[in-house]
Write an enzyme that holds these catalytic residues in place. Structure first.
Site, PDB file in Angstrom:
ATOM      1  N   GLY A 195      -3.516 -46.724  27.773  1.00 33.22           N
ATOM      2  CA  GLY A 195      -2.186 -46.605  27.648  1.00 33.22           C
ATOM      3  C   GLY A 195      -1.303 -45.866  28.648  1.00 33.22           C
ATOM      4  CG  ASP A 213       0.342 -41.002  16.070  1.00 33.43           C
ATOM      5  OD1 ASP A 213       1.474 -40.762  15.401  1.00 33.43           O
ATOM      6  OD2 ASP A 213      -0.448 -41.634  15.394  1.00 33.43           O
ATOM      7  CG  PHE A 252       2.744 -49.575  15.847  1.00 36.30           C
ATOM      8  CD1 PHE A 252       1.614 -48.752  16.169  1.00 36.30           C
ATOM      9  CD2 PHE A 252       2.613 -50.759  16.454  1.00 36.30           C
ATOM     10  CE1 PHE A 252       0.625 -49.313  16.944  1.00 36.30           C
ATOM     11  CE2 PHE A 252       1.960 -51.338  17.470  1.00 36.30           C
ATOM     12  CZ  PHE A 252       0.728 -50.527  17.429  1.00 36.30           C
ATOM     13  NE  ARG A 272      -3.857 -51.970  26.593  1.00 33.65           N
ATOM     14  CZ  ARG A 272      -3.917 -50.835  25.917  1.00 33.65           C
ATOM     15  NH1 ARG A 272      -3.095 -49.979  25.775  1.00 33.65           N
ATOM     16  NH2 ARG A 272      -5.052 -50.501  24.843  1.00 33.65           N
TER      17      ARG A 272
HETATM   18  P1  5GP Z   1      -3.438 -39.313  18.254  1.00 31.23           P
HETATM   19  O1  5GP Z   1      -4.830 -38.973  18.748  1.00 31.23           O
HETATM   20  O2  5GP Z   1      -2.191 -38.662  18.895  1.00 31.23           O
HETATM   21  O3  5GP Z   1      -3.137 -39.494  16.827  1.00 31.23           O
HETATM   22  O4  5GP Z   1      -3.127 -40.844  18.802  1.00 31.23           O
HETATM   23  C1  5GP Z   1      -3.083 -41.082  20.427  1.00 31.23           C
HETATM   24  C2  5GP Z   1      -3.535 -42.533  20.552  1.00 31.23           C
HETATM   25  O5  5GP Z   1      -3.077 -43.455  19.464  1.00 31.23           O
HETATM   26  C3  5GP Z   1      -2.522 -42.994  21.678  1.00 31.23           C
HETATM   27  O6  5GP Z   1      -3.068 -42.630  22.742  1.00 31.23           O
HETATM   28  C4  5GP Z   1      -2.424 -44.416  21.484  1.00 31.23           C
HETATM   29  O7  5GP Z   1      -3.329 -45.155  21.958  1.00 31.23           O
HETATM   30  C5  5GP Z   1      -2.373 -44.616  19.929  1.00 31.23           C
HETATM   31  N1  5GP Z   1      -1.234 -44.540  19.177  1.00 31.23           N
HETATM   32  C6  5GP Z   1      -0.541 -43.692  18.352  1.00 31.23           C
HETATM   33  N2  5GP Z   1       0.737 -44.238  18.104  1.00 31.23           N
HETATM   34  C7  5GP Z   1       0.835 -45.432  18.535  1.00 31.23           C
HETATM   35  C8  5GP Z   1       1.882 -46.410  18.575  1.00 31.23           C
HETATM   36  O8  5GP Z   1       2.972 -46.358  18.025  1.00 31.23           O
HETATM   37  N3  5GP Z   1       1.911 -47.576  19.137  1.00 31.23           N
HETATM   38  C9  5GP Z   1       0.762 -47.732  19.893  1.00 31.23           C
HETATM   39  N4  5GP Z   1       0.650 -48.921  20.596  1.00 31.23           N
HETATM   40  N5  5GP Z   1      -0.299 -46.751  19.937  1.00 31.23           N
HETATM   41  C10 5GP Z   1      -0.186 -45.523  19.318  1.00 31.23           C
END
Ligand code: 5GP
Length: 178
Positions: free
Chosen positions: A48, A106, A155, A168
């Site tokens: 990402g 997130d 999202f 992407r």
């Molecule tokens: P975390 O481990 O902080 O919960 O999530 C991190 C990963 O979840 C990010 O690097 C991403 O790949 C995915 N992610 C979290 N929120 C979103 C979002 O709103 N959209 C997308 N496309 N990916 C997300």
């Protein structure tokens, strides 16, 4: 900008290319200030972060090295069931200032795991820069050193972020149209 359809879902424009580039420049300028005299290594978290990483690094004026890593997760035999492995890191980060580049934070699970794994390699410091941050979803105590834009718990898609592998390549950020 218009509403777009990616696979089976509809997304509306959310953060313009102009606003994204302005916040990328702000993050770069803070890093340039904080790391004067240091030669940090920028570690991009794939997939990402690739667009943010590229734009950010164009505005970094420090002597630095760059590399990309990926956190994989597979079913293991420990009590939690999940084992995380960091792949792609060939550089020796011992004694180095490490700056992790994330697309979005997130829940913070990814960030905490990366920190845990990288700390064992004895870097001088580890800081985290993320383009997007969802404060309402964040469940960890770990400080996030550089944040581009805070967003609510929705999202989002584009500028490196995907929906089922797609989207992407969009140059701005869209949000799920609900
Ligand atoms: P975390 O481990 O902080 O919960 O999530 C991190 C990963 O979840 C990010 O690097 C991403 O790949 C995915 N992610 C979290 N929120 C979103 C979002 O709103 N959209 C997308 N496309 N990916 C997300």
């Amino acid at each position: 900008m218009d509403i777009i359809t990616v696979k089976d879902k509809s997304f509306r424009p959310y953060i313009s290319e102009e606003d994204l580039q302005a916040s990328v420049k702000k993050v770069a300028s803070k890093i340039n200030n904080d790391y004067k005299g240091s030669s940090p290594i920028f570690l991009g978290i794939l997939n990402g972060s690739f667009m943010f990483f590229g734009d950010l690094l164009k505005s970094i004026n420090l002597e630095c090295t760059v590399s990309f890593v990926k956190l994989t997760s597979y079913e293991g035999t420990d009590s939690t069931g999940k084992v995380n492995e960091l792949i792609g890191l060939k550089e020796d980060i011992e004694g180095k200032d490490v700056i992790l580049i994330e697309d979005i934070v997130d829940t913070g699970n990814t960030l905490v795991k990366l920190h845990e794994i990288l700390s064992k390699k004895n870097p001088k410091s580890i800081k985290i820069a993320t383009l997007l941050y969802k404060p309402e979803a964040y469940k960890k105590d770990h400080s996030i050193d550089y944040v581009g834009i805070e967003i609510p718990n929705a999202f989002v898609l584009g500028y490196g972020l995907d929906y089922d592998g797609l989207g992407r390549n969009l140059s701005s950020i869209y949000v799920l149209n609900e």
